[in-house]
Design an enzyme around this catalytic site. Sequence first.
Site, PDB file in Angstrom:
ATOM      1  N   ILE A 643       4.183 -79.833   7.330  1.00 21.43           N
ATOM      2  CA  ILE A 643       2.827 -80.229   8.192  1.00 21.43           C
ATOM      3  C   ILE A 643       3.443 -81.109   9.571  1.00 21.43           C
ATOM      4  O   ILE A 643       4.119 -82.034   9.325  1.00 21.43           O
ATOM      5  CB  ILE A 643       1.959 -81.307   7.342  1.00 21.43           C
ATOM      6  CG1 ILE A 643       1.459 -80.575   6.117  1.00 21.43           C
ATOM      7  CG2 ILE A 643       0.990 -81.748   8.173  1.00 21.43           C
ATOM      8  CD1 ILE A 643       0.715 -79.369   6.072  1.00 21.43           C
ATOM      9  N   LYS A 715       4.220 -73.104   7.392  1.00 28.35           N
ATOM     10  CA  LYS A 715       3.229 -71.978   7.567  1.00 28.35           C
ATOM     11  C   LYS A 715       2.034 -72.134   7.928  1.00 28.35           C
ATOM     12  O   LYS A 715       1.775 -73.524   8.418  1.00 28.35           O
ATOM     13  CB  LYS A 715       3.062 -71.641   5.904  1.00 28.35           C
ATOM     14  CG  LYS A 715       4.192 -71.771   4.849  1.00 28.35           C
ATOM     15  CD  LYS A 715       3.751 -71.589   3.480  1.00 28.35           C
ATOM     16  CE  LYS A 715       4.915 -71.272   2.453  1.00 28.35           C
ATOM     17  NZ  LYS A 715       4.621 -71.551   1.123  1.00 28.35           N
ATOM     18  N   GLY A 716       1.038 -71.308   8.423  1.00 30.66           N
ATOM     19  CA  GLY A 716      -0.070 -71.582   9.023  1.00 30.66           C
ATOM     20  C   GLY A 716      -1.327 -72.183   8.159  1.00 30.66           C
ATOM     21  O   GLY A 716      -1.278 -72.176   6.859  1.00 30.66           O
ATOM     22  N   GLU A 719      -6.318 -71.284   9.100  1.00 32.13           N
ATOM     23  CA  GLU A 719      -7.564 -70.689   8.290  1.00 32.13           C
ATOM     24  C   GLU A 719      -7.433 -70.707   6.777  1.00 32.13           C
ATOM     25  O   GLU A 719      -8.250 -70.553   6.154  1.00 32.13           O
ATOM     26  CB  GLU A 719      -7.131 -68.860   8.624  1.00 32.13           C
ATOM     27  CG  GLU A 719      -7.183 -68.811   9.833  1.00 32.13           C
ATOM     28  CD  GLU A 719      -6.833 -67.373  10.543  1.00 32.13           C
ATOM     29  OE1 GLU A 719      -7.897 -66.622  10.731  1.00 32.13           O
ATOM     30  OE2 GLU A 719      -5.731 -67.116  11.047  1.00 32.13           O
TER      31      GLU A 719
END
Lengths: 752, 333
Positions: A643, A715-716, A719
């Site tokens: 993060i 990581k994204g 969404e």
Amino acid sequence: MAQTINTAVTRTDAPRKVTGTATYAADVIPSGMLHGALATSSIAVGTLTGIDTKRAEAEPGVIAVFTHENLPDFKTVKGFYAGGPGSASFWPMEGNEIKYAGQPIAYVVAETAAAARRGSQLIDATYEVSEANAHMDAEDSFVIGASGDSKGMVTTKGDVSKGLAEAAQTIDVEYTTPFQHHNPMEMFSATAEWNGDKLTVWMPSQSVRTLRGGIAAAYGLPETSVRVICPFVGGAFGSKAGITPYAMLTIAASKAVAAPVRLIVTRPQMFTVATFRPESIQKFRLGADATGKLTAFEHIEISQTSQFDVVTNPGTHITRAMYASPNIHTEQRVARSDTNTGGFMRAPNEMQTFFGLEQAMDELALKVGVDPVEMRRVNDTKRHPVEDVPFSSRSLMECYDAVSDSFGWDQRSPEVGSMTDGDWLVGFGCATATYPTNILASNARVRMQGSGSAYIELAAHDVGTGSYTIFAQIAAARLGLPVEACDVVMGEADLPVAPLSGGSTTAASAGSAVHDACLRIGRAVAMEVTAQSEGPLAGVDPKLITLDNGVLRGPDGKSQPLLEALASTAAGEQEAVGEFRHPALTDKLIRATFAGGYGTAGPVTPEFAMFAFGAEMVEVHVNRWTHEIRVPRLHGAFAAGTILNRKTAHSQLMGGMVWGIGSALHEVTEVDKPRARYLNTNIAEYLVPVNADVREVRVEMLDEKDDYVNPLGVKGIGELGIVGTAAAIANAVHHATGKRLRKLPIRMSDLV
Amino acid sequence: MRNFAYHRPDTIAAAIDAARAEGAQVLAGGTTMVDLMKIGVFEPDALIDITALSELEGFEVGSDRIRFGALARMAEVGDDTKLSDAAPVLTEALWKAASPQLRHAARLGGNILQQTRCPYFRDTAYSQCNKRNPGSGCAALDGGETNLHAILGGSDACVAMYPGDWAQALVAFDAEVKTQGPGGSRTIPFADLHVLPGDTPEIETILKRGELVTGISVPVIPALKASHYLKARDRESYAFASASAAVGVEMEGENVRDARIAIGGVASVPWRAREAEEFLKDGPLTEETAREAGRIAFADARPLKGSEYKIKLGADVVAGALMTAKSRTTGGE
Ligand SMILES: Cc1cc2nc3c(=O)[nH]c(=O)nc-3n(C[C@H](O)[C@H](O)[C@H](O)COP(=O)(O)OP(=O)(O)OC[C@H]3O[C@@H](n4cnc5c(N)ncnc54)[C@H](O)[C@@H]3O)c2cc1C
Ligand code: SF4
């Protein structure tokens, strides 16, 4: 130097935004600018038999009215699903065909925005009307892939019929999800200014390079003749990705009147001139043994598409990655409707499919008689169930354990309808969230100065997510500077290549390029200082030096702060272009991104499957008098690699979860069936959650290490938060009321 | 938006004079008016802004009547604690309406005269709308979406729903409307202000051209103190009612002495449910009788395809509102 990654850093652009000094695309007013307005079709399908512009032309202030009959030099581009940069393959105002309601039929240019809008209301059109159906014809669905065939759109492993026959319990259910429209706060707009054959376009965009490349190619101009500028975006969510007719019309109109023109699309028009979340049907057949372990997994998604494009957003590619099963069958189908082409809307493959999958898992758990969380646990897997590669990291059950604790899942009494609070029925529900880790090539340029500041430049975007801040953080951490000393410049196509801001890739891909640029600066400075005759690193082999949080470290404990080393170099300043090229990126994919396209690798590579995971739990209350459904508590725990910024990441996840409440209970674009038009094209009646609907939302971000996805381990998360929320709410509604609602949104009317 | 002349007279006489002209329309807070002008539904030649008429501002909670000026703001009235003590239904119905921004802009006179949210009325792309374009037909009845329409009071020409909240409280408690117009002043029972669509849905009230609403008053009766406005809607705030009820009760021992019930979100005009009130009078108020009163209120409902659920929802809302009102009577729990 303070650790700036994985801390909570306030947005660096916050002061500019709250003081109104952040310049959004439509804030720019080139001198002599005129105003555009669109007139749109009142019918959905048919022929424009006549268009009378006299009343509009007579309106004071109106300068020109363009229709398909008189707009010179109007260029179009190929649609996204046909391999181009456009939002759709069909272009209005090229002829008199009408293919969807609210299709642009005229473009009015006037001295004021008010005159242009009034002019657009005075266009008199006559039509020959044909029958139209805004809803997809699901009976007539078909399988087709992006490449024009069914390749990759059907998966078969084992034998689902056999698996179902062996199962102790089975379900065979169908879920539906509706049309949804993004409705970002910032309206769609385009401002175009021609200067000879040089063109500047200001436009809110998720991909300035897609815009520039597409526009330049359409007009046969070198890319260097086209500038596309958009430093800030007031929300996009997928709606500002492609080249739309309103943009190309504005460019053509500006050329025709030989003056800059700005168009601001009206809110009702925003429902028809761009993309949307297509409606869908999710069919599941699942079988499980007496412990809940899946014996068969079948998912068929039927998703809406237009008459002129085939929208393939393969949600089944995501669902099939979730749970272990010896027998798997998935199918990606589409069905046509008389609408504009749909597209991407936050979690475009995941929101709809997980509304189905995660309710189906709940339904099956209930039949088998296991706790819904245990149902996920027995089916958790460390390997991709179809592709037979391990996950690069998968912390799904860690997420469930964390959220169970914070939420108090053990307080749930399993029996349906068994919990109440005064006049309210109470239900608890849970669901899995996931989002694929997509990988795109990116560059970034970093210039570090001996005076202690750095400039980070790349053609990425801050669509409101906090990218300005995280890029500054990455540079600050690597270079050993305060975050405030790192200035980030984005939102211009002329800057170094960065990918489209979509698919939750910006932090991971563009961020990795910023990281790489900083390492290159370290290497360049190391070369210089090691060659010097004196200094702490003089004479050291530069290959042995690494950059560690702003310090150049060599062997034998030798080290020097990077800034100090830089100050001692000849130029006192160092610039480097960083690159992110993941091994899974082929040359073809890298080139696609450089050409302004979406050259994504992943989530499955030959070595690993890459996904972020989460688990959400929700408490739902249903009033026994009004049947109103409210969400007093929504908790989520997520594991998405590193993060970068605990504050902006929290906001992204929370925002996704809040939108999930909206998906579950509020959002739907209503359709007038006889005339195939949308009915609630305003934000009073297109319901989204208001503050009062959002009570306790708790977000937990777990530590997760993943060295494979990219050098930052990111990581994204953009969404991830919305995925699963609607299913968790539907599961909780069932727990509270005993009513299983297999459609969205879930409304009072379903519970009376 | 079509160009228009703008006047802001400072006397009532001048305002009436200006407003009586053909093509003139009155402007108060503008939250209905300007909205409909922007989307081309209203195209006045002239707007007569009445907000300079300061004598129409304010409100007063008297012991026999509560009086509101037509220009009192929804927000100031809805937030008033003295009023909410005396007549909770009158503040709750305002407080649950629209959004804070709208309530600050909107005035009570404009509020009671707000327009339907029928989507076909609001979108000029539909040629069929008898209210907007008399004689053209009704797109809602032509197979369209009817979830937002009236199940009580509609006609073959129009099934538009009156969307407002506060009017339900006014009709339930025998409010009166004071007006001044070219023909002088008059006092109109609130229940007579709005007219059923019948064959002429374009005619919505009995107000004559140039006639201004100057004030609204509500008689103080015991049931006003034990009153309640219950609004059911898919989101917690900033949504029109799917069904609502403005109710009040006065008890005498175990029995109901007076009951007031009006229902919103379901009818073409502010709708008083007199049979349901009569049913409750002189009997006990229990969950069972409250539910029966709710059913009676909807006995004549004619649902459209897609709005059948409103009958049960509306009845349940009436029942729930009555139970809360009862808890507000002296001796209620
Ligand atoms: C998005 C949205 C949501 C809303 N939600 C709700 C809701 O949940 N509940 C609810 O009850 N309402 C709701 N409303 C409606 C709102 O309450 C009304 O628009 C408002 O009360 C109108 O008051 P105004 O002063 O702005 O009237 P205006 O817009 O100025 O006028 C409205 C009408 O009344 C006429 N008029 C005004 N004053 C007088 C007068 N003194 N004499 C004669 N004629 C007059 C005008 O000519 C016009 O026809 C909503 C409105 C919007 C836009
Ligand atoms: S219901 Fe009334 S307002 Fe709506 S379309 Fe029909 S006539 Fe017009």
